[in-house]
Design a protein around this motif. Structure first.
Motif, mmCIF file in Angstrom:
data_model
loop_
_atom_site.group_PDB
_atom_site.id
_atom_site.type_symbol
_atom_site.label_atom_id
_atom_site.label_comp_id
_atom_site.label_asym_id
_atom_site.label_seq_id
_atom_site.Cartn_x
_atom_site.Cartn_y
_atom_site.Cartn_z
ATOM 1 N N SER A 83 -7.147 -2.037 65.122
ATOM 2 C CA SER A 83 -6.218 -3.044 64.615
ATOM 3 C C SER A 83 -5.517 -3.778 65.748
ATOM 4 O O SER A 83 -5.307 -3.237 66.836
ATOM 5 N N GLY A 84 -5.143 -5.005 65.487
ATOM 6 C CA GLY A 84 -4.349 -5.760 66.443
ATOM 7 C C GLY A 84 -2.965 -5.164 66.607
ATOM 8 O O GLY A 84 -2.397 -5.187 67.700
ATOM 9 N N THR A 85 -2.424 -4.604 65.522
ATOM 10 C CA THR A 85 -1.086 -4.003 65.584
ATOM 11 C C THR A 85 -1.042 -2.880 66.606
ATOM 12 O O THR A 85 -0.059 -2.741 67.342
ATOM 13 N N LEU A 86 -2.092 -2.063 66.658
ATOM 14 C CA LEU A 86 -2.120 -0.952 67.603
ATOM 15 C C LEU A 86 -2.025 -1.459 69.041
ATOM 16 O O LEU A 86 -1.257 -0.913 69.850
ATOM 17 N N VAL A 87 -2.781 -2.494 69.379
ATOM 18 C CA VAL A 87 -2.718 -3.043 70.732
ATOM 19 C C VAL A 87 -1.335 -3.618 71.012
ATOM 20 O O VAL A 87 -0.749 -3.387 72.079
ATOM 21 N N ASP A 88 -0.777 -4.360 70.054
ATOM 22 C CA ASP A 88 0.563 -4.932 70.222
ATOM 23 C C ASP A 88 1.611 -3.837 70.420
ATOM 24 O O ASP A 88 2.495 -3.949 71.280
ATOM 25 N N ALA A 89 1.538 -2.794 69.609
ATOM 26 C CA ALA A 89 2.506 -1.701 69.700
ATOM 27 C C ALA A 89 2.453 -1.041 71.083
ATOM 28 O O ALA A 89 3.497 -0.717 71.675
ATOM 29 N N ARG A 90 1.264 -0.850 71.598
ATOM 30 C CA ARG A 90 1.120 -0.239 72.926
ATOM 31 C C ARG A 90 1.739 -1.122 74.016
ATOM 32 O O ARG A 90 2.361 -0.622 74.951
ATOM 33 N N LEU A 91 1.565 -2.439 73.901
ATOM 34 C CA LEU A 91 2.152 -3.352 74.889
ATOM 35 C C LEU A 91 3.673 -3.299 74.843
ATOM 36 O O LEU A 91 4.340 -3.337 75.883
ATOM 37 N N ILE A 92 4.221 -3.200 73.643
ATOM 38 C CA ILE A 92 5.685 -3.131 73.496
ATOM 39 C C ILE A 92 6.213 -1.808 74.044
ATOM 40 O O ILE A 92 7.203 -1.777 74.782
ATOM 41 N N LEU A 93 5.566 -0.715 73.696
ATOM 42 C CA LEU A 93 5.987 0.588 74.229
ATOM 43 C C LEU A 93 5.943 0.586 75.753
ATOM 44 O O LEU A 93 6.872 1.089 76.413
ATOM 45 N N GLU A 94 4.886 0.002 76.320
ATOM 46 C CA GLU A 94 4.738 -0.055 77.771
ATOM 47 C C GLU A 94 5.903 -0.782 78.426
ATOM 48 O O GLU A 94 6.409 -0.369 79.473
ATOM 49 N N ALA A 95 6.365 -1.868 77.793
ATOM 50 C CA ALA A 95 7.484 -2.634 78.347
ATOM 51 C C ALA A 95 8.763 -1.809 78.383
ATOM 52 O O ALA A 95 9.637 -2.041 79.219
ATOM 53 N N TYR A 96 8.861 -0.836 77.496
ATOM 54 C CA TYR A 96 10.037 0.039 77.450
ATOM 55 C C TYR A 96 9.810 1.331 78.233
ATOM 56 O O TYR A 96 10.625 2.260 78.169
ATOM 57 N N GLY A 97 8.697 1.406 78.955
ATOM 58 C CA GLY A 97 8.416 2.595 79.753
ATOM 59 C C GLY A 97 8.020 3.801 78.942
ATOM 60 O O GLY A 97 8.198 4.948 79.383
ATOM 61 N N ILE A 98 7.451 3.554 77.746
ATOM 62 C CA ILE A 98 7.067 4.644 76.854
ATOM 63 C C ILE A 98 5.547 4.685 76.725
ATOM 64 O O ILE A 98 4.904 3.644 76.548
ATOM 65 N N THR A 99 4.971 5.875 76.811
ATOM 66 C CA THR A 99 3.538 6.046 76.570
ATOM 67 C C THR A 99 3.344 6.849 75.285
ATOM 68 O O THR A 99 4.307 7.398 74.729
ATOM 69 N N GLU A 100 2.104 6.934 74.836
ATOM 70 C CA GLU A 100 1.827 7.701 73.621
ATOM 71 C C GLU A 100 2.068 9.197 73.830
ATOM 72 O O GLU A 100 2.233 9.939 72.860
ATOM 73 N N LYS A 101 2.138 9.630 75.094
ATOM 74 C CA LYS A 101 2.460 11.033 75.368
ATOM 75 C C LYS A 101 3.941 11.325 75.136
ATOM 76 O O LYS A 101 4.334 12.485 74.981
ATOM 77 N N ASP A 102 4.760 10.252 75.117
ATOM 78 C CA ASP A 102 6.204 10.420 74.935
ATOM 79 C C ASP A 102 6.602 10.487 73.471
ATOM 80 O O ASP A 102 7.766 10.778 73.149
ATOM 81 N N ILE A 103 5.651 10.172 72.570
ATOM 82 C CA ILE A 103 5.932 10.201 71.139
ATOM 83 C C ILE A 103 4.914 11.117 70.454
ATOM 84 O O ILE A 103 3.987 11.617 71.092
ATOM 85 N N GLU A 104 5.115 11.335 69.169
ATOM 86 C CA GLU A 104 4.108 12.025 68.363
ATOM 87 C C GLU A 104 3.362 10.933 67.594
ATOM 88 O O GLU A 104 3.776 10.546 66.502
ATOM 89 N N PRO A 105 2.278 10.399 68.180
ATOM 90 C CA PRO A 105 1.645 9.225 67.574
ATOM 91 C C PRO A 105 0.797 9.559 66.348
ATOM 92 O O PRO A 105 0.157 10.603 66.269
ATOM 93 N N GLU A 106 0.854 8.646 65.386
ATOM 94 C CA GLU A 106 -0.051 8.672 64.240
ATOM 95 C C GLU A 106 -0.741 7.311 64.215
ATOM 96 O O GLU A 106 -0.233 6.331 64.764
#
Length: 341
Positions: free
Chosen positions: A166-189
């Motif tokens: 999905s496009g949303t997944l790519v967008d969400a990752r870019l936003i998290l990156e800008a805040y210094g957050i990776t998927e390892k920092d959350i419990e991703p679904e």
């Protein structure tokens, strides 16, 4: 939104009668056809496409604009067709099987540059923009009692980023990156928004991302029975996102859009954009762009659909991160229109 490559075509929009074609022998010679690929018939792209097809059409034999007739492109017959959405549309334009279509601004950028969901699939290098139409807001929805009031608060939380592809997944990752957050920092679904909303309702999800026009039905339904917060995506981090990725633009979800939302919420958006191929004639796209922004089209858009009022000449270049078609660029240069920051 998950993208499918299968395309179903359903004609809509302008139609031409045989009688009109019989008025003069040269009319049929002068007639040009122009298709606008949209999305599913239940979505927003399809009715907007029908409005624009009618607006830019001016079949041979039509009354002149100043006589109460069509104010579209002389000799043009445009139709809106249903499709599977952004990815299918840009691929069809790239292969030369369609003249134009709608796409999210991020998908258009990834297609033209061969990145994002187009990584490893080749570039649609000839993709060109006609106009940004209306914003599709990035919603970050959190359960009220989760304590999440900013993107930074997502750390350690159960967060759905939408499904793979999905496009949303790519967008969400870019936003998290800008805040210094990776998927390892959350419990991703990785769930569709309606599935994530069901999980939140059951107490098994803290937050989820959704990209789409507001009010979004799944969020309206969720907010009606579960206290939620629409989390702002703002500040220096959001500014970094819009600076690094031109397909994002600033956006506001107005107070009262969802139950319990007492104030305006700043966020980002990707644009629903009208795109075409560099192979389309410059003069044709110039005339199409000119017809898009005439006073008659303004009336059609205002009266025809709730999102129509958001389609404005002033925001026509906002979030456009791919090259403009030379015909569209000629119009905007003449009109003195630039992107607002």
């Amino acid at each position: 939104m998950r993208f499918s490559m299968k395309q179903t075509l359903i004609a809509a929009g302008a139609a031409v009668t045989i009688g009109a074609l019989a008025v003069g022998g040269s009319f049929a010679q002068d007639m040009k056809f122009f298709r606008i690929a949209t999305g599913g018939t239940a979505g927003t792209y399809f009715p907007i496409g029908g409005l624009l097809a009618n607006a830019i059409s001016n079949p041979p034999g039509s009354r002149a604009c100043d006589e109460g007739g069509s104010c579209g492109v002389p000799g043009l017959v445009a139709t809106a067709i249903a499709s599977n959405g952004s990815v299918a549309n840009v691929n069809a334009i790239g292969s030369g099987t369609l003249e134009s279509g709608f796409s999210q601004s991020d998908v258009a950028y990834w297609a033209q540059t061969g990145t994002g969901v187009f990584e490893g699939k080749g570039k649609v290098e000839k993709l060109r923009a006609i106009a940004n139409l209306y914003p599709e807001s990035i919603h970050l929805v959190a359960k009220k009692d989760s304590g999440i009031t900013s993107v930074a608060d997502l750390k350690g939380k159960r967060v759905s980023l939408d499904e793979p592809g999905s496009g949303t997944l790519v967008d969400a990752r870019l936003i998290l990156e800008a805040y210094g957050i990776t998927e390892k920092d959350i419990e991703p679904e990785y769930l569709k928004p309606n599935q994530a909303a069901d999980r939140m309702r059951d107490g098994a999800m803290d937050a989820f991302f959704f990209v789409g026009g507001f009010p979004a039905g799944a969020i309206v339904e969720l907010a009606s029975n579960t206290p939620i917060t629409i989390v702002p995506i703002a500040g220096d981090e959001a500014k970094k996102v819009t600076t690094d990725y031109e397909f994002f633009a600033k956006n506001t979800i107005p107070a009262g859009t969802y139950d319990g939302q007492d104030g305006d919420v700043e966020t980002l958006s990707v644009g629903a954009q009208w795109v075409t191929s560099a192979d389309q004639p410059e003069e044709l796209i110039y005339e199409v762009t000119k017809a898009l922004w005439n006073d008659n089209t303004r009336k059609l858009l205002d009266a025809g659909h709730a999102k129509g009022k958001e389609i404005t000449k002033e925001t026509a270049l906002n979030g456009v991160a791919i090259p403009l078609h030379p015909g569209a660029k000629k119009f905007y240069d003449e009109a003195g229109i630039t992107a607002s920051k």
